[in-house]
Design an enzyme around this catalytic site. Structure first.
Site, PDB file in Angstrom:
ATOM      1  N   GLY A   1      10.281   6.744 -24.406  1.00 33.70           N
ATOM      2  CA  GLY A   1       9.291   6.795 -25.515  1.00 33.70           C
ATOM      3  C   GLY A   1       7.895   6.929 -25.325  1.00 33.70           C
ATOM      4  O   GLY A   1       7.220   7.717 -26.112  1.00 33.70           O
TER       5      GLY A   1
ATOM      6  N   ASN B   1       8.273  -3.235 -32.788  1.00 37.94           N
ATOM      7  CA  ASN B   1       8.996  -3.892 -31.782  1.00 37.94           C
ATOM      8  C   ASN B   1       9.117  -5.185 -31.641  1.00 37.94           C
ATOM      9  O   ASN B   1       9.992  -5.802 -31.025  1.00 37.94           O
ATOM     10  CB  ASN B   1       8.718  -3.077 -30.314  1.00 37.94           C
ATOM     11  CG  ASN B   1       7.005  -3.062 -30.269  1.00 37.94           C
ATOM     12  OD1 ASN B   1       6.406  -2.225 -31.092  1.00 37.94           O
ATOM     13  ND2 ASN B   1       6.583  -3.559 -29.262  1.00 37.94           N
TER      14      ASN B   1
ATOM     15  N   GLN C   1      12.465   1.647 -31.766  1.00 39.03           N
ATOM     16  CA  GLN C   1      13.274   0.326 -31.884  1.00 39.03           C
ATOM     17  C   GLN C   1      14.060   0.948 -33.272  1.00 39.03           C
ATOM     18  O   GLN C   1      15.194   0.220 -33.287  1.00 39.03           O
ATOM     19  CB  GLN C   1      12.320  -0.454 -32.272  1.00 39.03           C
ATOM     20  CG  GLN C   1      11.436  -1.128 -31.326  1.00 39.03           C
ATOM     21  CD  GLN C   1      12.286  -1.811 -30.037  1.00 39.03           C
ATOM     22  OE1 GLN C   1      13.643  -2.281 -30.388  1.00 39.03           O
ATOM     23  NE2 GLN C   1      11.704  -1.841 -29.183  1.00 39.03           N
TER      24      GLN C   1
ATOM     25  N   SER D   1      14.153   6.570 -27.474  1.00 40.29           N
ATOM     26  CA  SER D   1      14.296   6.259 -26.043  1.00 40.29           C
ATOM     27  C   SER D   1      15.736   5.724 -25.993  1.00 40.29           C
ATOM     28  O   SER D   1      16.092   4.863 -26.793  1.00 40.29           O
ATOM     29  CB  SER D   1      13.288   5.091 -25.697  1.00 40.29           C
ATOM     30  OG  SER D   1      13.318   4.704 -24.374  1.00 40.29           O
ATOM     31  N   ALA D   2      16.293   6.206 -24.848  1.00 43.44           N
ATOM     32  CA  ALA D   2      17.681   5.695 -24.610  1.00 43.44           C
ATOM     33  C   ALA D   2      18.004   4.318 -24.169  1.00 43.44           C
ATOM     34  O   ALA D   2      18.918   3.751 -24.568  1.00 43.44           O
ATOM     35  CB  ALA D   2      18.241   6.620 -23.453  1.00 43.44           C
ATOM     36  N   HIS D   3      17.234   3.766 -23.527  1.00 44.11           N
ATOM     37  CA  HIS D   3      17.325   2.289 -23.151  1.00 44.11           C
ATOM     38  C   HIS D   3      17.440   1.317 -24.125  1.00 44.11           C
ATOM     39  O   HIS D   3      17.815   0.264 -23.698  1.00 44.11           O
ATOM     40  CB  HIS D   3      16.494   2.243 -21.647  1.00 44.11           C
ATOM     41  CG  HIS D   3      14.869   1.714 -22.083  1.00 44.11           C
ATOM     42  ND1 HIS D   3      14.699   0.367 -22.016  1.00 44.11           N
ATOM     43  CD2 HIS D   3      13.905   2.626 -22.270  1.00 44.11           C
ATOM     44  CE1 HIS D   3      13.324   0.481 -22.386  1.00 44.11           C
ATOM     45  NE2 HIS D   3      12.938   1.566 -22.598  1.00 44.11           N
TER      46      HIS D   3
ATOM     47  N   THR E   1      12.614  19.845 -13.978  1.00 43.72           N
ATOM     48  CA  THR E   1      14.010  20.046 -13.948  1.00 43.72           C
ATOM     49  C   THR E   1      14.937  18.936 -14.922  1.00 43.72           C
ATOM     50  O   THR E   1      14.275  17.826 -14.889  1.00 43.72           O
ATOM     51  CB  THR E   1      14.762  19.924 -12.734  1.00 43.72           C
ATOM     52  OG1 THR E   1      14.069  20.921 -11.797  1.00 43.72           O
ATOM     53  CG2 THR E   1      16.378  19.919 -12.501  1.00 43.72           C
TER      54      THR E   1
ATOM     55  N   CYS F   1      -0.081 -10.284 -20.271  1.00 42.08           N
ATOM     56  CA  CYS F   1      -1.055 -10.839 -19.469  1.00 42.08           C
ATOM     57  C   CYS F   1      -2.136  -9.714 -19.118  1.00 42.08           C
ATOM     58  O   CYS F   1      -1.771  -8.820 -18.421  1.00 42.08           O
ATOM     59  CB  CYS F   1      -0.157 -11.300 -18.220  1.00 42.08           C
ATOM     60  SG  CYS F   1      -1.277 -12.048 -16.981  1.00 42.08           S
TER      61      CYS F   1
HETATM   62  N1  PLP Z   1       7.442   2.437 -28.409  1.00 43.58           N
HETATM   63  C1  PLP Z   1       8.025   1.385 -29.062  1.00 43.58           C
HETATM   64  C2  PLP Z   1       8.212   0.733 -30.152  1.00 43.58           C
HETATM   65  C3  PLP Z   1       8.769   0.838 -27.958  1.00 43.58           C
HETATM   66  O1  PLP Z   1       9.432  -0.626 -28.271  1.00 43.58           O
HETATM   67  C4  PLP Z   1       8.771   1.038 -26.577  1.00 43.58           C
HETATM   68  C5  PLP Z   1       9.272   0.171 -25.779  1.00 43.58           C
HETATM   69  O2  PLP Z   1       9.138  -1.032 -25.563  1.00 43.58           O
HETATM   70  C6  PLP Z   1       8.067   2.141 -26.362  1.00 43.58           C
HETATM   71  C7  PLP Z   1       7.450   2.746 -27.353  1.00 43.58           C
HETATM   72  C8  PLP Z   1       8.003   2.953 -25.139  1.00 43.58           C
HETATM   73  O3  PLP Z   1       9.491   3.418 -24.859  1.00 43.58           O
HETATM   74  P1  PLP Z   1       9.933   3.828 -23.016  1.00 43.58           P
HETATM   75  O4  PLP Z   1       9.973   2.057 -22.435  1.00 43.58           O
HETATM   76  O5  PLP Z   1      11.257   4.509 -23.156  1.00 43.58           O
HETATM   77  O6  PLP Z   1       8.781   4.496 -22.535  1.00 43.58           O
END
Ligand code: PLP
Length: 395
Positions: free
Chosen positions: A72, A152, A180, A200-202, A238, A326
């Site tokens: 992301g 998020n 999100q 984003s996949a995770h 790649t 932090c």
């Molecule tokens: N944008 C939002 C709203 C997110 O919550 C996050 C991850 O916390 C990101 C971007 C960043 O994504 P990535 O961890 O895949 O770089």
């Protein structure tokens, strides 16, 4: 509880076993480079192509408009920086909101240092952006509006269709960070007038380090990473074939289960929300009660520090998150919570809980019991709370 209770799914998620299974052959059997010419490698090329197709379908996009990225953050950087460069003859003004993820905010700050102008529009107390202000801030030099789909930290869902329409009516491009929201909400980029979208996949039970940027055909968007012809010459390197395959599998499962997952999350979330708000005094829910992601809750507990609560929850095997960050050795309250008008001391006492459909009612009830116990313990040690109670008793 002996087992860990994971309530931090907005930070990252557990990869589904089916996703891991899908990925494995691409490490050890079908490991060919999609750019190579021989038949063995072309199998990887076909696989990536099929994954791109499945992902495009999930947002009603056209296959060539999906560009794989490392996640992301890269997708957000790419959308903003490359648009700014490609449209600099038209103007140098970008509009975003005050409560974007840092992947967007820091990229906008980077551009400001290079002569671009950025307007950060307000968010109301419920965590929804101000559409009137958005309309009023558009200038002849505005080239991009970038507003997130769902926040998020507080999970609030933005009026994306209206934003897309405003952008379209004013001939301005619209990018949304849907990291999100993707596969949690139905997204149709054509219906919503979205020109660019990051995912984003995770965040959806897929692997870390893979994401995509959707760029609608016809947009002048420069290549972001140079050095090869991959991703139609726009993003060299790649292809991360195993992760792309895992991403597509996670998307396929999530899209097929969106309704059941949402229902289960809502059921659990409502138990958690009702119990915390009714059983822990001096607590507020941050963000609109209804216009929020089904798995997100964000509370502020008066008179305590969110960080202490987190550490003590960790000792009870509960993984959660606070909004504080932090920076240079000091804890700063979350910019998201400040943007919705919370004073620093209330923003500091915040806790984000993000569930998934695999959580159980037992876990939720145990978590509420622990929050009650810990918040009371922390308040019993707080001079502010002691003062407050003394004042109340004097009344
Ligand atoms: N944008 C939002 C709203 C997110 O919550 C996050 C991850 O916390 C990101 C971007 C960043 O994504 P990535 O961890 O895949 O770089």
């Amino acid at each position: 509880m002996e087992n860990k209770i994971y309530l931090d799914n907005a930070a990252t998620t557990k990869v589904r076993p089916e996703v891991v299974e899908t990925m494995l052959p691409y490490f050890t059997e079908q490991y060919g480079n999609p750019s190579s010419v021989y038949e063995f490698a072309s199998q990887s090329k076909i696989a990536v192509d099929e994954a791109r197709e499945a992902i495009a379908k999930s947002i009603n996009a056209d296959k060539p408009d999906i560009y794989f990225t490392s996640g992301g953050t890269e997708a957000d950087n790419w959308a903003i920086v490359a648009t700014a460069e490609a449209y600099k003859d038209k103007g140098n003004h970008i509009i975003t909101s005050k409560f974007e993820h840092h992947a967007v905010l820091h990229t906008c700050e980077y551009l400001e240092r290079r002569g671009y102008e950025v307007t950060y529009i307000d968010v109301n107390e419920n965590g929804i952006i101000d559409l009137d202000q958005l309309k009023n801030e558009i200038r002849p030099t505005t080239i991009l509006i970038t507003i997130m789909f769902a926040n998020n930290e507080i999970g609030t869902i933005q009026p994306i269709k209206e934003i897309g329409q405003i952008a379209k009516d004013n001939n301005v491009l619209f990018h949304t960070d849907a990291v999100q929201a993707y596969t949690h909400l139905d997204i149709d980029v054509k219906d919503l007038n979205i020109d660019m979208l990051s995912a984003s996949a995770h965040k959806l039970k897929g692997p870390k380090g893979i994401g995509f940027l959707y760029i609608r055909k016809g947009i002048k968007n420069r290549s972001f990473i140079h050095g090869g012809a991959q991703e139609r010459r726009r993003r060299a390197g790649t292809e991360n074939v195993p992760s792309i395959m895992g991403f597509a599998k996670a998307v396929e499962i999530n899209m097929a289960t969106i309704k059941e997952r949402t229902e289960k999350e809502l059921e659990l979330r409502n138990i958690l929300m009702k119990r915390v708000l009714s059983e822990v005094p001096f607590t507020r829910l941050n963000g609109d009660k209804n216009r929020r992601l089904s798995n997100n809750l964000n509370f502020s507990f008066q008179f305590i520090e969110g960080e202490s609560l987190l550490i003590m929850l960790d000792m009870k095997n509960i993984c959660a998150s606070s909004g504080s960050a932090c920076t240079s050795g000091a804890l700063d309250p979350s910019h998201v919570l400040l943007s919705i008008g919370l004073p620093h001391e209330i923003a500091h006492g915040s806790l984000r809980l993000t569930l998934c459909e695999e959580n159980t009612e037992e876990e939720i009830n145990y978590t509420v019991d622990m929050i009650k116990e810990i918040v009371q313990k922390l308040r019993d040690m707080s001079p502010l709370y002691e003062d407050f109670i003394k004042k109340q008793n004097r009344r």
